[in-house]
Design a protein around this motif. Structure first.
Motif, PDB file in Angstrom:
ATOM      1  N   SER A   1      -7.122   2.087  -0.857  1.00 19.83           N
ATOM      2  CA  SER A   1      -6.422   1.535   0.292  1.00 19.83           C
ATOM      3  C   SER A   1      -6.636   0.028   0.328  1.00 19.83           C
ATOM      4  CB  SER A   1      -6.897   2.189   1.596  1.00 19.83           C
ATOM      5  OG  SER A   1      -8.278   1.960   1.805  1.00 19.83           O
ATOM      6  N   ARG A   2      -5.887  -0.644   1.177  1.00 14.03           N
ATOM      7  CA  ARG A   2      -6.048  -2.087   1.291  1.00 14.03           C
ATOM      8  C   ARG A   2      -5.765  -2.534   2.709  1.00 14.03           C
ATOM      9  NH1 ARG A   2      -2.210  -4.548  -2.984  1.00 14.03           N
ATOM     10  NH2 ARG A   2      -2.964  -6.554  -2.118  1.00 14.03           N
ATOM     11  N   ASP A   3      -6.341  -3.662   3.066  1.00 19.37           N
ATOM     12  CA  ASP A   3      -6.113  -4.299   4.350  1.00 19.37           C
ATOM     13  C   ASP A   3      -5.718  -5.731   4.049  1.00 19.37           C
ATOM     14  OD1 ASP A   3      -6.176  -5.541   6.827  1.00 19.37           O
ATOM     15  OD2 ASP A   3      -7.938  -4.452   7.514  1.00 19.37           O
ATOM     16  N   ASN A   4      -4.425  -6.001   4.076  1.00 24.51           N
ATOM     17  CA  ASN A   4      -3.946  -7.318   3.689  1.00 24.51           C
ATOM     18  C   ASN A   4      -4.348  -8.408   4.680  1.00 24.51           C
ATOM     19  OD1 ASN A   4      -2.815  -6.374   1.351  1.00 24.51           O
ATOM     20  ND2 ASN A   4      -0.726  -6.277   2.135  1.00 24.51           N
TER      21      ASN A   4
ATOM     22  N   GLY B   1       0.784  -1.213   0.000  1.00 23.94           N
ATOM     23  CA  GLY B   1       0.000   0.000   0.000  1.00 23.94           C
ATOM     24  C   GLY B   1       0.820   1.269   0.000  1.00 23.94           C
ATOM     25  N   PHE B   2       2.122   1.144  -0.146  1.00 22.33           N
ATOM     26  CA  PHE B   2       2.981   2.331  -0.125  1.00 22.33           C
ATOM     27  C   PHE B   2       2.851   3.183  -1.380  1.00 22.33           C
ATOM     28  CE2 PHE B   2       4.392   1.240   3.776  1.00 22.33           C
ATOM     29  CZ  PHE B   2       5.391   0.277   3.885  1.00 22.33           C
ATOM     30  N   THR B   3       2.536   2.536  -2.504  1.00 21.02           N
ATOM     31  CA  THR B   3       2.416   3.251  -3.761  1.00 21.02           C
ATOM     32  C   THR B   3       0.978   3.220  -4.235  1.00 21.02           C
ATOM     33  OG1 THR B   3       4.680   2.677  -4.386  1.00 21.02           O
ATOM     34  CG2 THR B   3       3.207   3.412  -6.137  1.00 21.02           C
ATOM     35  N   LYS B   4       0.441   4.389  -4.522  1.00 18.47           N
ATOM     36  CA  LYS B   4      -0.920   4.520  -5.007  1.00 18.47           C
ATOM     37  C   LYS B   4      -0.924   5.413  -6.246  1.00 18.47           C
ATOM     38  CE  LYS B   4      -2.607   4.254  -0.255  1.00 18.47           C
ATOM     39  NZ  LYS B   4      -3.360   4.957   0.825  1.00 18.47           N
ATOM     40  N   ASN B   5      -1.726   5.047  -7.217  1.00 19.77           N
ATOM     41  CA  ASN B   5      -1.824   5.807  -8.454  1.00 19.77           C
ATOM     42  C   ASN B   5      -3.276   6.004  -8.826  1.00 19.77           C
ATOM     43  OD1 ASN B   5       1.110   5.979  -9.391  1.00 19.77           O
ATOM     44  ND2 ASN B   5       0.871   3.781  -9.056  1.00 19.77           N
ATOM     45  N   TYR B   6      -3.557   7.156  -9.453  1.00 14.31           N
ATOM     46  CA  TYR B   6      -4.923   7.516  -9.770  1.00 14.31           C
ATOM     47  C   TYR B   6      -5.029   8.087 -11.176  1.00 14.31           C
ATOM     48  CZ  TYR B   6      -5.363   7.311  -4.700  1.00 14.31           C
ATOM     49  OH  TYR B   6      -5.341   6.901  -3.385  1.00 14.31           O
ATOM     50  N   ALA B   7      -6.167   7.848 -11.782  1.00 14.62           N
ATOM     51  CA  ALA B   7      -6.476   8.523 -13.029  1.00 14.62           C
ATOM     52  C   ALA B   7      -6.640  10.014 -12.760  1.00 14.62           C
ATOM     53  CB  ALA B   7      -7.752   7.955 -13.639  1.00 14.62           C
ATOM     54  N   ASP B   8      -6.285  10.819 -13.746  1.00 13.71           N
ATOM     55  CA  ASP B   8      -6.401  12.260 -13.575  1.00 13.71           C
ATOM     56  C   ASP B   8      -7.833  12.684 -13.228  1.00 13.71           C
ATOM     57  OD1 ASP B   8      -4.007  13.185 -16.169  1.00 13.71           O
ATOM     58  OD2 ASP B   8      -3.726  12.654 -14.070  1.00 13.71           O
ATOM     59  N   SER B   9      -8.801  11.969 -13.742  1.00  9.40           N
ATOM     60  CA  SER B   9     -10.192  12.335 -13.537  1.00  9.40           C
ATOM     61  C   SER B   9     -10.655  12.196 -12.087  1.00  9.40           C
ATOM     62  CB  SER B   9     -11.101  11.495 -14.443  1.00  9.40           C
ATOM     63  OG  SER B   9     -10.926  10.114 -14.194  1.00  9.40           O
ATOM     64  N   VAL B  10      -9.932  11.413 -11.286  1.00  8.41           N
ATOM     65  CA  VAL B  10     -10.342  11.188  -9.900  1.00  8.41           C
ATOM     66  C   VAL B  10      -9.300  11.641  -8.896  1.00  8.41           C
ATOM     67  CG1 VAL B  10     -11.719   9.218 -10.655  1.00  8.41           C
ATOM     68  CG2 VAL B  10      -9.440   8.832  -9.680  1.00  8.41           C
ATOM     69  N   LYS B  11      -8.149  12.062  -9.363  1.00  6.73           N
ATOM     70  CA  LYS B  11      -7.060  12.466  -8.486  1.00  6.73           C
ATOM     71  C   LYS B  11      -7.508  13.596  -7.558  1.00  6.73           C
ATOM     72  CE  LYS B  11      -3.286  11.974 -10.533  1.00  6.73           C
ATOM     73  NZ  LYS B  11      -2.173  12.142 -11.496  1.00  6.73           N
ATOM     74  N   GLY B  12      -7.223  13.437  -6.284  1.00  9.22           N
ATOM     75  CA  GLY B  12      -7.614  14.422  -5.297  1.00  9.22           C
ATOM     76  C   GLY B  12      -8.982  14.192  -4.705  1.00  9.22           C
ATOM     77  N   ARG B  13      -9.767  13.317  -5.314  1.00 17.64           N
ATOM     78  CA  ARG B  13     -11.109  13.020  -4.819  1.00 17.64           C
ATOM     79  C   ARG B  13     -11.245  11.587  -4.326  1.00 17.64           C
ATOM     80  NH1 ARG B  13     -15.240  12.971  -8.180  1.00 17.64           N
ATOM     81  NH2 ARG B  13     -13.988  12.515 -10.044  1.00 17.64           N
TER      82      ARG B  13
END
Length: 116
Positions: free
Chosen positions: A71-74, A55-67
């Motif tokens: 997350s994950r719970d392994n 969960g250290f690296t997260k990436n988002y589409a521009d259309s949803v970034k900031g909104r």
């Protein structure tokens, strides 16, 4: 077998929030990147967000970034998508996804409708 089950969708008003959940089973969950996609009627499936194994690296589409926040719970084999400040353009069926050895598995999807 690999299974993904999404939940948490619904009908909401613009500006509100939803939290989607994806329950994973049948594979070593913590060893794989997990992603969320969405598909609106008449449109191609769109990548929304991804999260690395711990969960250290997260990436988002521009259309949803900031909104949106992924997350994950392994310990629970769960991945989440927190969706804030929802817009009508976010209306779609949302799917979680994992690719193992080149084979992609999708969940059944959960409908998110954003409408006033």
């Amino acid at each position: 077998q690999v299974q993904l089950v999404e939940s948490g969708g619904g009908l909401v008003q613009p500006g509100t929030s939803l939290r989607l959940s994806c329950a994973a089973s049948g594979f070593a969950f913590s060893q794989y990147t997990m992603t969320w996609y969405r598909q609106a009627p008449g449109k191609e499936r769109e990548w929304v967000a991804g999260i690395s194994r711990i969960g250290f690296t997260k990436n988002y589409a521009d259309s949803v970034k900031g909104r949106f926040s992924i997350s994950r719970d392994n310990a629970k084999n769960m991945v989440y998508l927190q969706m804030n400040s929802l817009k009508p353009e976010d209306t779609a069926v949302y799917y979680c996804e994992v690719t193992l050895s080149g084979t992609t598995t999708w969940g059944q999807g959960t409908q998110v409708t954003v409408s006033s």
